[in-house]
Scaffold this active site. Structure first.
Site: not given
Length: 371
Positions: A149, A317, A350
């Site tokens: 991330s 995601d 995600h």
């Protein structure tokens, strides 16, 4: 609010006058980190772990702090990032509120918290601080840098600015820059915080905390971290239990998914500094790897000097779509690196890399074994 620092966290002081990319400098600043496993005699088994926006340096339990860490299933003896083999350094990002210097830290010049006097924060500042930490601990070259991330952005920036610091890269659910959707989500999160009267232009203190703004920001984040498939399979249209409804409250919560978001948001709000949230969120929006040396993103990726890379993501995601990980892999391949791009099926969106260890763990373990 006070910094919330895990008990076993250690610190590396940054050089006095640490220069920030967008102007200004920090004095008396520090980076928080935790270390797992032991360095080899040759000091060639060091892995740097760069977390996302909100985690601390406490990625996993260890003898000095047995409480579970934020990546507990992935890191430790016999786990995918095996601390019987690897010496892992996990850093808390500059600008955070988990021990590294950030807006809630005391400015030594004034004796008061920085708040909005903290310099504008960039991903490059986070990368430079992480690189300094590694070298200050006595390591000139990393076996691998692992970033997920926001941490994946930081890992790319680190490699762009500190050539030859790492021979391997694991980049998970990240990107070379943010897309309009993720910028829009984070913009709304920041607006929710800034619109809360208790935020008071960042001057909240013991007498106030922008709780409603932080709750809303966290709920927006949770919606973007997971996928529509997961929300549907977990909650469908199930009603909220009657004892959790606020009777007489107009337009109050009625559905189970609303209750879940409320519960998760309350777990977060008083455990994270709102100004740090604003600074870190915006630095993600500003980041563009192409800025690392001019030219295009592909040119910037081609300039990164790693021998091997594993790039992973999931199709569900919506915050960092899978085509962004493909872009990283293709660009790194043009640099001559041995690159594996691994798209995974996982319904958790995600957040899959935090939850779906069964899918993410084996490829990470295999890649590290190959270094």
């Amino acid at each position: 609010m006070p910094e919330l620092v895990p008990p076993a966290t250690r610190f590396v002081p940054l050089p006095d006058g640490f220069a920030m990319k967008r102007g200004g400098a920090l004095h008396g600043a520090r980076i928080a980190y935790e270390a797992f496993g032991r360095p080899s005699a040759a000091r060639d088994n060091v892995v740097l772990l760069m977390p996302g926006l909100s985690p601390s340096a406490h990625a996993a339990s260890h003898p000095d702090d047995p409480t579970p860490g934020w990546w507990e299933p992935m890191l430790g003896p016999g786990r995918p990032i095996d601390t019987d083999r690897w010496h892992v350094i996990c850093v808390n990002a500059l600008g955070g509120c988990r021990g590294s210097t950030g807006p809630s830290s005391v400015d030594p010049r004034s004796g008061r918290p920085y708040r909005l006097d903290f310099p504008e924060l960039s991903m490059e500042d986070i990368a430079d601080a992480a690189a300094f930490t590694v070298r200050a601990l006595g390591f000139d070259r990393l076996a691998c840098v692992v970033g997920a991330s926001m941490g994946g952005m930081g890992a790319l920036s680190l490699l762009a600015r500190h050539a030859d610091l790492a021979r391997g890269l694991i980049n998970i659910s990240s990107a070379v820059h943010s897309l309009p959707f993720s910028i829009g989500i984070r913009s709304l999160q920041r607006e929710a915080i800034r619109s809360d009267p208790s935020w008071d232009r960042g001057r909240y203190g013991e007498g106030g905390y922008p709780e409603r703004g932080m709750l809303t920001a966290r709920k927006l984040g949770m919606l973007s971290y997971r996928s529509a498939q997961e929300w549907d399979s977990r909650f469908g249209r199930s009603p909220l239990a009657r004892d959790r409804r606020a009777e007489g409250e107009p337009f109050g919560m009625e559905f189970a998914v609303e209750g879940y978001l409320e519960h998760q948001a309350h777990r977060f709000v008083n455990a994270f500094d709102p100004n740090s949230y604003l600074y870190l969120s915006r630095c993600m929006d500003w980041f563009d790897l192409a800025d690392s040396g001019g030219g295009s993103v592909d040119e910037a990726l081609r300039r990164l000097r790693v021998e091997k890379a594993l790039v992973m993501g999931v199709a569900t995601d919506i915050l960092f779509p899978l085509h962004q990980q493909r872009q990283i892999a293709e660009g790194l391949a043009l640099s001559g690196a041995d690159v594996e791009f691994l798209p995974l099926e996982s319904r958790e969106g995600h957040d899959s890399f935090l939850i779906d260890t069964a899918r993410f763990g084996p490829p990470v373990a295999k890649f590290l074994t190959s270094l």
